[in-house]
Design a protein around this motif. Structure first.
Motif, PDB file in Angstrom:
ATOM      1  N   GLU A  56      15.480 153.547 118.055  1.00  0.00           N
ATOM      2  CA  GLU A  56      15.680 154.940 117.355  1.00  0.00           C
ATOM      3  C   GLU A  56      14.518 155.689 116.904  1.00  0.00           C
ATOM      4  O   GLU A  56      14.495 156.949 116.533  1.00  0.00           O
ATOM      5  N   TYR A  57      13.231 155.103 117.195  1.00  0.00           N
ATOM      6  CA  TYR A  57      12.044 155.698 116.776  1.00  0.00           C
ATOM      7  C   TYR A  57      11.353 156.460 118.302  1.00  0.00           C
ATOM      8  O   TYR A  57      10.730 157.296 118.197  1.00  0.00           O
ATOM      9  N   ASN A  58      12.056 155.886 119.658  1.00  0.00           N
ATOM     10  CA  ASN A  58      11.742 156.737 120.705  1.00  0.00           C
ATOM     11  C   ASN A  58      12.653 157.607 121.371  1.00  0.00           C
ATOM     12  O   ASN A  58      12.818 157.802 122.615  1.00  0.00           O
ATOM     13  N   ILE A  59      13.638 157.986 120.501  1.00  0.00           N
ATOM     14  CA  ILE A  59      14.815 158.907 120.921  1.00  0.00           C
ATOM     15  C   ILE A  59      14.814 160.163 119.997  1.00  0.00           C
ATOM     16  O   ILE A  59      14.829 159.866 118.883  1.00  0.00           O
ATOM     17  N   ILE A  96      11.837 159.335 124.904  1.00  0.00           N
ATOM     18  CA  ILE A  96      10.605 159.553 125.038  1.00  0.00           C
ATOM     19  C   ILE A  96       9.783 158.386 125.151  1.00  0.00           C
ATOM     20  O   ILE A  96      10.283 157.366 124.955  1.00  0.00           O
ATOM     21  N   ASP A  97       8.259 158.740 124.995  1.00  0.00           N
ATOM     22  CA  ASP A  97       7.455 157.481 125.116  1.00  0.00           C
ATOM     23  C   ASP A  97       7.513 156.456 126.060  1.00  0.00           C
ATOM     24  O   ASP A  97       7.924 155.400 125.758  1.00  0.00           O
ATOM     25  N   VAL A  98       7.604 156.938 127.355  1.00  0.00           N
ATOM     26  CA  VAL A  98       7.719 155.936 128.461  1.00  0.00           C
ATOM     27  C   VAL A  98       6.636 155.412 129.327  1.00  0.00           C
ATOM     28  O   VAL A  98       6.776 155.063 130.285  1.00  0.00           O
TER      29      VAL A  98
END
Ligand code: ADP
Ligand code: MN
Length: 256
Positions: free
Chosen positions: A196-199, A209-211
């Motif tokens: 849930e932190y990188n969506i 995100i953050d890929v």
């Protein structure tokens, strides 16, 4: 021009602090001279015109909001070039030859650049298959320019902070598990830090995100990283009342 100077001044306020020497990033969040020069060049090449402020400061990167002369908005992610930022990333580095070389060189600048290159490449792969993510634009040194998810300088909330109704959560759950499957089946990628932190939640849709750390599906840790992603995603939606598959069922749905 004043615009460029304005941008530089913006960059030197807020979280950014310099001590005496301006050409060295002596403080965690400082933007060093090399980075500033690269930003100048990007401004001169009309990639964007203003850097307006900081969206996020993290352990591994800082993200800035920028706009071009048409008012189009971008996010500029500046990966850290200090060894501190790399501590938690060993698991992604091991098993990736390109990474191992930069890593063994022990040159943090090279490492930061490698993360940025990897992030841009992964964003292209993801966007090309129609999975929602910030559209990649440019990469220079340890910086990635991508489209801003949000509007008028307001970044879209992370899924964690989005405060969605059960109906929206259910839609979001379906959307993200299909995206995870497409990521695996069509892009041959495993995110490796999905939660849930990188969506981001924007206009009714979920954006990944953050890929930078996403790995190929033939990376030796790909399946254990995928299982962790399944766990984080399942746990989040379950906690919010969505009747989810078990993490093992989700894993099977993605790989089969
Ligand atoms: P890290 O977690 O390594 O610091 P992220 O890529 O997750 O880096 O970015 C940090 C934060 O910046 C995100 O949680 C999000 O709030 C914001 N952010 C990153 N990319 C964008 C983007 N393209 N549009 C809007 N906000 C973004
Ligand atoms: Mn993140």
């Amino acid at each position: 021009t004043t615009e460029i100077r304005g941008s530089l001044m913006h960059m030197s306020i807020g979280k950014t602090k310099t001590t005496g020497k301006v050409d060295r990033a002596t403080v965690e969040n400082a933007i060093d001279l090399r980075t500033r020069m690269a930003i100048f060049k990007m401004i001169n090449n009309n990639l964007f015109q203003h850097i307006n402020g900081c969206i996020s400061t993290g352990k591994e990167a800082n993200v800035y909001h920028a706009t071009d002369s048409d008012g189009q908005e971008y996010a500029i992610k500046i990966h850290k070039t200090s060894v501190l930022g790399f501590k938690d990333r060993n698991k992604y580095v091991k098993g990736d030859r390109r990474f191992e070389r930069a890593y063994c060189s022990r040159n943090p600048r090279e490492m930061g650049k490698t993360w940025a290159e990897k992030e841009l490449k992964n964003l292209y792969r993801i966007a090309a298959k129609g999975i929602r993510c910030p559209k990649p634009r440019h990469q220079k040194l340890h910086m990635v320019v991508m489209d801003f998810i949000g509007k008028d300088g307001w970044a879209a909330p992370r899924l964690k902070d989005a405060d969605l109704s059960l109906g929206k959560l259910l839609e979001g759950y379906v959307e993200i598990i299909v995206a995870m499957r497409d990521l695996y089946q069509k892009c041959r990628l495993v995110h490796g830090d999905l939660s849930e932190y990188n969506i981001l939640y924007y206009e009714g849709h979920l954006y990944i995100i953050d890929v930078s750390q996403a790995v190929d599906i033939d990376h030796p840790c790909a399946h254990c990283l995928l299982f962790e992603d399944c766990k984080h995603v399942s746990d989040f939606f379950k906690k919010h009342g969505v009747g989810v598959m078990t993490k093992t069922e989700l894993f099977k749905f993605i790989v089969n």
